[in-house]
Design a protein around this motif. Structure first.
Motif, PDB file in Angstrom:
ATOM      1  N   GLN A  96       0.807  -1.209   0.000  1.00 30.78           N
ATOM      2  CA  GLN A  96       0.000   0.000   0.000  1.00 30.78           C
ATOM      3  C   GLN A  96       0.843   1.263   0.000  1.00 30.78           C
ATOM      4  N   ASP A  97       1.860   1.309   0.846  1.00 30.34           N
ATOM      5  CA  ASP A  97       2.670   2.516   1.003  1.00 30.34           C
ATOM      6  C   ASP A  97       3.818   2.489  -0.001  1.00 30.34           C
ATOM      7  N   PRO A  98       3.782   3.313  -1.040  1.00 33.29           N
ATOM      8  CA  PRO A  98       4.820   3.246  -2.067  1.00 33.29           C
ATOM      9  C   PRO A  98       6.171   3.795  -1.612  1.00 33.29           C
ATOM     10  N   TYR A  99       6.207   4.441  -0.448  1.00 32.05           N
ATOM     11  CA  TYR A  99       7.495   4.916   0.068  1.00 32.05           C
ATOM     12  C   TYR A  99       8.043   3.986   1.137  1.00 32.05           C
ATOM     13  N   GLY A 100       7.183   3.566   2.059  1.00 28.81           N
ATOM     14  CA  GLY A 100       7.627   2.694   3.146  1.00 28.81           C
ATOM     15  C   GLY A 100       8.099   1.331   2.670  1.00 28.81           C
ATOM     16  N   GLU A 151      13.384  10.934  -4.325  1.00 27.16           N
ATOM     17  CA  GLU A 151      13.396  11.857  -5.461  1.00 27.16           C
ATOM     18  C   GLU A 151      12.178  11.683  -6.371  1.00 27.16           C
ATOM     19  N   PHE A 152      11.275  10.771  -6.021  1.00 31.41           N
ATOM     20  CA  PHE A 152      10.132  10.462  -6.889  1.00 31.41           C
ATOM     21  C   PHE A 152       8.823  10.820  -6.210  1.00 31.41           C
ATOM     22  N   SER A 153       7.790  11.008  -7.023  1.00 35.97           N
ATOM     23  CA  SER A 153       6.438  11.219  -6.501  1.00 35.97           C
ATOM     24  C   SER A 153       5.847   9.889  -6.044  1.00 35.97           C
ATOM     25  N   GLY A 154       4.686   9.957  -5.382  1.00 34.90           N
ATOM     26  CA  GLY A 154       4.048   8.731  -4.904  1.00 34.90           C
ATOM     27  C   GLY A 154       3.704   7.769  -6.019  1.00 34.90           C
ATOM     28  N   GLY A 155       3.174   8.303  -7.129  1.00 32.41           N
ATOM     29  CA  GLY A 155       2.829   7.447  -8.257  1.00 32.41           C
ATOM     30  C   GLY A 155       4.047   6.797  -8.879  1.00 32.41           C
ATOM     31  N   GLY A 171       3.871 -15.509 -11.679  1.00 40.36           N
ATOM     32  CA  GLY A 171       2.557 -15.740 -12.266  1.00 40.36           C
ATOM     33  C   GLY A 171       1.448 -15.109 -11.453  1.00 40.36           C
ATOM     34  N   PHE A 172       1.711 -14.853 -10.157  1.00 37.16           N
ATOM     35  CA  PHE A 172       0.674 -14.391  -9.232  1.00 37.16           C
ATOM     36  C   PHE A 172       1.189 -13.188  -8.446  1.00 37.16           C
ATOM     37  N   ILE A 173       0.405 -12.116  -8.426  1.00 39.49           N
ATOM     38  CA  ILE A 173       0.771 -10.912  -7.681  1.00 39.49           C
ATOM     39  C   ILE A 173      -0.402 -10.488  -6.798  1.00 39.49           C
ATOM     40  N   ILE A 174      -0.095 -10.196  -5.534  1.00 37.87           N
ATOM     41  CA  ILE A 174      -1.080  -9.652  -4.607  1.00 37.87           C
ATOM     42  C   ILE A 174      -0.901  -8.147  -4.556  1.00 37.87           C
ATOM     43  N   LEU A 175      -1.976  -7.413  -4.763  1.00 35.58           N
ATOM     44  CA  LEU A 175      -1.966  -5.953  -4.751  1.00 35.58           C
ATOM     45  C   LEU A 175      -2.723  -5.487  -3.511  1.00 35.58           C
ATOM     46  N   ASP A 176      -1.994  -5.044  -2.496  1.00 32.37           N
ATOM     47  CA  ASP A 176      -2.603  -4.651  -1.226  1.00 32.37           C
ATOM     48  C   ASP A 176      -2.825  -3.140  -1.219  1.00 32.37           C
ATOM     49  N   GLU A 177      -4.050  -2.710  -1.485  1.00 32.04           N
ATOM     50  CA  GLU A 177      -4.391  -1.287  -1.552  1.00 32.04           C
ATOM     51  C   GLU A 177      -3.373  -0.531  -2.416  1.00 32.04           C
ATOM     52  N   PRO A 178      -3.164  -0.922  -3.659  1.00 30.90           N
ATOM     53  CA  PRO A 178      -2.039  -0.388  -4.432  1.00 30.90           C
ATOM     54  C   PRO A 178      -2.156   1.075  -4.817  1.00 30.90           C
ATOM     55  N   VAL A 179      -3.373   1.644  -4.787  1.00 30.46           N
ATOM     56  CA  VAL A 179      -3.521   3.036  -5.233  1.00 30.46           C
ATOM     57  C   VAL A 179      -4.203   3.920  -4.194  1.00 30.46           C
ATOM     58  N   SER A 180      -4.449   3.402  -2.996  1.00 26.64           N
ATOM     59  CA  SER A 180      -5.224   4.170  -2.011  1.00 26.64           C
ATOM     60  C   SER A 180      -4.485   5.404  -1.511  1.00 26.64           C
ATOM     61  N   ALA A 181      -3.149   5.414  -1.584  1.00 27.32           N
ATOM     62  CA  ALA A 181      -2.370   6.552  -1.091  1.00 27.32           C
ATOM     63  C   ALA A 181      -2.094   7.580  -2.184  1.00 27.32           C
ATOM     64  N   LEU A 182      -2.714   7.423  -3.359  1.00 26.24           N
ATOM     65  CA  LEU A 182      -2.396   8.278  -4.506  1.00 26.24           C
ATOM     66  C   LEU A 182      -3.578   9.164  -4.884  1.00 26.24           C
ATOM     67  N   ASP A 183      -3.287  10.258  -5.609  1.00 26.19           N
ATOM     68  CA  ASP A 183      -4.341  11.124  -6.132  1.00 26.19           C
ATOM     69  C   ASP A 183      -5.201  10.342  -7.127  1.00 26.19           C
TER      70      ASP A 183
END
Length: 315
Positions: A96-100, A151-155, A171-183
């Motif tokens: 979920q957190d693209p920085y953490g 040096e990057f934005s959240g997206g 073959g399998f990826i889990i996406l845990d709230e992948p965009v909830s922290a973004l505009d």
């Protein structure tokens, strides 16, 4: 194909007194679902419904207490520590957190190539080229290779996380709230990117979110969780058009729209009960406008209604 059967994850709480027994939180309580290869299953519910715990138990970031997890024919629940580490290249996670989730001391190139080094998936001399290929694949460029996450934005940081996730061709990826922290505008770009990568790389997704619009856009099928249990599963469009469970209907009515209406949106009344002391019978009955006597006494059995399955005494 991903198949989960009877998955359970309980947590013990601390004793409240010297002579008290520890409580048990049933975070995930006997859930089952399947995801056909190349498709997406959405998992939705309020905060505290157990959806994130379920996804992490499937990935074995936390160890489930019971159940079977089968990914691509491999019984993941039975793998020992060393076997699980080797199998990790077949399943990855976007957090979920693209920085953490990114190491601030490592360059972007180092972050993306780390899985390749750990699993010896590419010669050392080719790591830079492979990392640049992955950056291009997610809409970034080779000029970003030697920069750091701050040096990057959240997206952009989330794109880096996606590049790391697909580095080993899982073959399998889990996406845990992948965009909830973004505009909102960035959310659409990331969702389109994920759809493009799924088609191009033949990926299977489990996406966890509380935003029903995101789930509906991405998912062929959706499961709705409430207090550790799946209360409804349906095709994405059917769930949005004709939800069956009163909880799902309440979730759909609580979505604010862009166009103001006379009475606005309807908030879901009450709060989700504690999973340590769930209500008897159907867990949703204290908040349900259709609750009957049987709802207060007996948990409803799963019933198949068309292409959907629902746990409710109304059916």
């Amino acid at each position: 194909m991903v198949e989960v059967r009877g998955l359970k994850k309980y947590f013990k709480t601390r004793k409240s007194g010297l002579f008290d027994s520890p409580g048990i939180i049933r975070a995930v309580d006997d859930i089952s679902f399947t995801i056909p290869r190349g498709s997406t299953l959405g998992m939705v519910g309020e905060s505290g419904s157990g959806k994130t715990t379920a996804s992490r138990a499937v990935f074995r970031l936390i160890e489930p207490d019971a159940g079977e997890i089968i990914i691509g024919g491999t019984e993941v629940h039975a793998l020992e520590k060393g076997e699980l580490r080797r199998f990790r290249k077949n399943m990855q996670m976007v957090f979920q957190d693209p920085y953490g989730s990114l190491n601030p001391r490592m360059t972007v190139g180092g972050i993306i190539s780390e899985p390749l080094r750990i699993h010896s998936a590419a010669p050392r001399r080719e790591l830079r080229d492979r990392a640049c290929e992955l950056l291009n694949l997610v809409g970034l460029g080779k000029e970003h290779h030697d920069r750091y996450p701050h040096e990057f934005s959240g997206g952009q940081r989330q794109r880096i996380g996606i590049a790391r996730a697909i580095a080993l061709n899982p073959g399998f990826i889990i996406l845990d709230e992948p965009v909830s922290a973004l505009d909102v505008s960035i959310q659409g770009q990331l969702l389109n990117l994920l759809s493009e990568l799924q088609e191009k790389l033949d990926l299977t997704y489990l996406i966890v979110a509380h935003d029903l619009a995101v789930i509906e856009h991405m998912s062929e099928r959706i499961v709705v969780m409430y207090l550790g249990k799946i209360v409804e599963e349906a095709p994405g469009r059917s769930l949005a058009a004709e939800p069956l469970h009163p909880y799902t209907k309440s979730l759909m009515r609580s979505i604010p729209g862009l166009k103001p209406e006379k009475h606005g949106f309807t908030a879901l009344r009450g709060e989700i009960p504690s999973p340590e002391n769930p209500p008897a019978g159907c867990h949703f009955h204290p908040r349900c406008p259709h609750a009957m006597d049987v709802c207060r006494e007996v948990y409803p059995a799963e019933k198949k209604v068309g292409e959907s399955r629902v746990c409710c005494h109304l059916y």
